[in-house]
Design a protein around this motif. Structure first.
Motif, PDB file in Angstrom:
ATOM      1  N   ARG A  29     -35.065 -14.290  22.892  1.00  0.00           N
ATOM      2  CA  ARG A  29     -35.389 -15.154  21.952  1.00  0.00           C
ATOM      3  C   ARG A  29     -35.700 -14.232  20.865  1.00  0.00           C
ATOM      4  N   SER A  48     -27.104 -20.365  28.714  1.00  0.00           N
ATOM      5  CA  SER A  48     -27.790 -19.518  27.610  1.00  0.00           C
ATOM      6  C   SER A  48     -28.849 -18.806  28.278  1.00  0.00           C
ATOM      7  N   THR A  49     -28.703 -17.495  28.160  1.00  0.00           N
ATOM      8  CA  THR A  49     -29.414 -16.522  28.502  1.00  0.00           C
ATOM      9  C   THR A  49     -31.102 -16.779  28.946  1.00  0.00           C
ATOM     10  N   CYS A  50     -31.777 -17.294  27.646  1.00  0.00           N
ATOM     11  CA  CYS A  50     -33.057 -17.467  27.631  1.00  0.00           C
ATOM     12  C   CYS A  50     -33.556 -18.458  28.635  1.00  0.00           C
ATOM     13  N   GLU A  55     -26.673 -14.671  20.082  1.00  0.00           N
ATOM     14  CA  GLU A  55     -27.368 -13.903  19.122  1.00  0.00           C
ATOM     15  C   GLU A  55     -27.548 -12.493  19.385  1.00  0.00           C
ATOM     16  N   SER A  77     -27.402 -21.480  17.463  1.00  0.00           N
ATOM     17  CA  SER A  77     -26.345 -20.843  18.101  1.00  0.00           C
ATOM     18  C   SER A  77     -25.779 -21.402  19.133  1.00  0.00           C
ATOM     19  N   SER A  78     -26.707 -21.910  20.157  1.00  0.00           N
ATOM     20  CA  SER A  78     -26.224 -22.402  21.421  1.00  0.00           C
ATOM     21  C   SER A  78     -26.559 -23.854  21.665  1.00  0.00           C
ATOM     22  N   VAL A  83     -25.053 -16.042  28.671  1.00  0.00           N
ATOM     23  CA  VAL A  83     -24.589 -15.820  27.476  1.00  0.00           C
ATOM     24  C   VAL A  83     -25.635 -15.876  26.150  1.00  0.00           C
ATOM     25  N   CYS A  84     -26.052 -15.121  25.673  1.00  0.00           N
ATOM     26  CA  CYS A  84     -27.129 -15.088  24.309  1.00  0.00           C
ATOM     27  C   CYS A  84     -26.167 -14.736  23.259  1.00  0.00           C
ATOM     28  N   LYS A 112     -28.536 -23.814  25.810  1.00  0.00           N
ATOM     29  CA  LYS A 112     -30.139 -24.231  25.336  1.00  0.00           C
ATOM     30  C   LYS A 112     -30.170 -25.078  24.096  1.00  0.00           C
ATOM     31  N   ARG A 129     -36.071 -10.648  16.111  1.00  0.00           N
ATOM     32  CA  ARG A 129     -35.172 -10.754  14.931  1.00  0.00           C
ATOM     33  C   ARG A 129     -35.680 -11.928  14.157  1.00  0.00           C
TER      34      ARG A 129
END
Ligand code: SF4
Length: 312
Positions: free
Chosen positions: A18, A9-11, A45, A108-109, A42-43, A103, A54
């Motif tokens: 985020r 997860s990219t964050c 969102e 989503s993740s 991979v994010c 994450k 967002r």
């Protein structure tokens, strides 16, 4: 060794993706594990087209098939995210990933225990993030974890052992000789996870000449990944250590055998970490030149810098 390809997860890499423009950087992942790993971020969102910042999302409805909705405005984005996730896993298939680190808690993740809200707005922690679910359905045997679970030394150790082993497996060249070499070097490691799979894989290798290579490779990988997904336990490890001890029957003195047996018992009782008896057995394997044992990944499964097998 080539770097291990892992989705993430990219964050967790410190990227500000985020919903609030922040990140969830995890230094262990980037600075320690990152030395051995090539991350494929991979994010869901952001990649699905939502901006930064967002409105945040949450899961609502049934835990088995929840909807992804915006927290304040209550717009349903489930279908859009599922369609994107299905395309994304096809793209990730080409990356030949050895695993994924998600994450935690994300609608989503998150891979488990994500909050799902009922019609009264009461959350229950039994959901799976929309992308994580599609990913795990598509790659059911691939090692996956989240950064929260990786704080547990046993879970971390198991995950790292699985991704390192899978990376070595992916590099096995075609041909029986390569498969047998891989199998031989991993026998004790497989035994420590699952004695049943140890036997199944042994039988598969014994029949290998009768099976077309492609089928053999697929079948071996399936059994191997199933085996590694089963956790080792102090009892299973102690049984393997006893088995290894048998290789030195004729070489160790009565005093040395007693010391080794005591160490294995202390490990079984949770009083010393696994690394203690393993270190002594490694020492004997070198001293008495046991080629089979010296080649066993069980006795040196991952780089010492990761400081695994060091917990009780
Ligand atoms: S948890 Fe997933 S969707 Fe949310 S910011 Fe991190 S990578 Fe993106």
């Amino acid at each position: 060794m080539e770097k291990i390809k892992l989705g993430i997860s990219t964050c967790l890499l410190g990227e500000k993706v985020r919903y609030d423009g922040g990140h969830k950087w995890d230094p262990f992942l980037t600075d320690t594990l990152g030395q051995y790993v090539e991350f494929v971020p991979v994010c869901p969102e952001v990649e699905c087209g939502y901006g930064i910042p967002r409105e945040s999302f949450r899961l609502v409805g049934e835990s088995q098939s929840p909807h992804l909705v915006t927290s304040q405005t209550n717009h349903d984005h489930t279908e859009r995210m599922i369609q994107w996730a299905k395309r994304k896993v096809m793209e990730l298939k080409r990356e030949n990933l050895c695993g994924f680190i998600f994450k935690s808690d994300s609608p989503s993740s998150g891979m488990e225990r994500v909050k799902v809200y009922d019609q009264n707005g009461i959350p229950t922690r039994n959901g799976v993030g929309i992308f994580a679910r599609v990913f795990m359905e598509h790659f059911p045997l691939l090692p996956v974890e989240d950064e929260g679970r990786l704080n547990d030394p046993k879970i971390r150790e198991n995950f790292i052992e699985r991704i390192f082993t899978l990376e070595r497996w992916r590099r096995v060249g075609e041909g029986m000789r390569n498969l047998i070499a891989f199998h031989t070097q991993h026998e004790l490691l497989i035994l420590a996870h699952s004695p049943k799979h140890y036997q199944m894989l042994g039988r598969l290798v014994a029949w290998a000449k009768e099976i077309p290579w492609k089928d053999l490779y697929k079948e071996y990988e399936r059994f191997l990944l199933e085996a590694l997904s089963m956790k080792t336990t102090p009892k299973k490890n102690a049984d393997v250590l006893q088995h290894v001890m048998g290789y030195f029957k004729g070489q160790l003195s009565a005093e040395e055998k007693k010391e080794l047996r005591e160490l294995i018992d202390l490990y079984r009782q949770g009083k010393v970490p696994l690394i203690v008896p393993i270190t002594l057995l490694n020492h004997y394997a070198r001293q008495y030149d046991q080629p089979y044992l010296k080649d066993q990944y069980y006795l040196h499964p991952h780089p010492v810098e990761l400081r695994l097998r060091n917990h009780v």
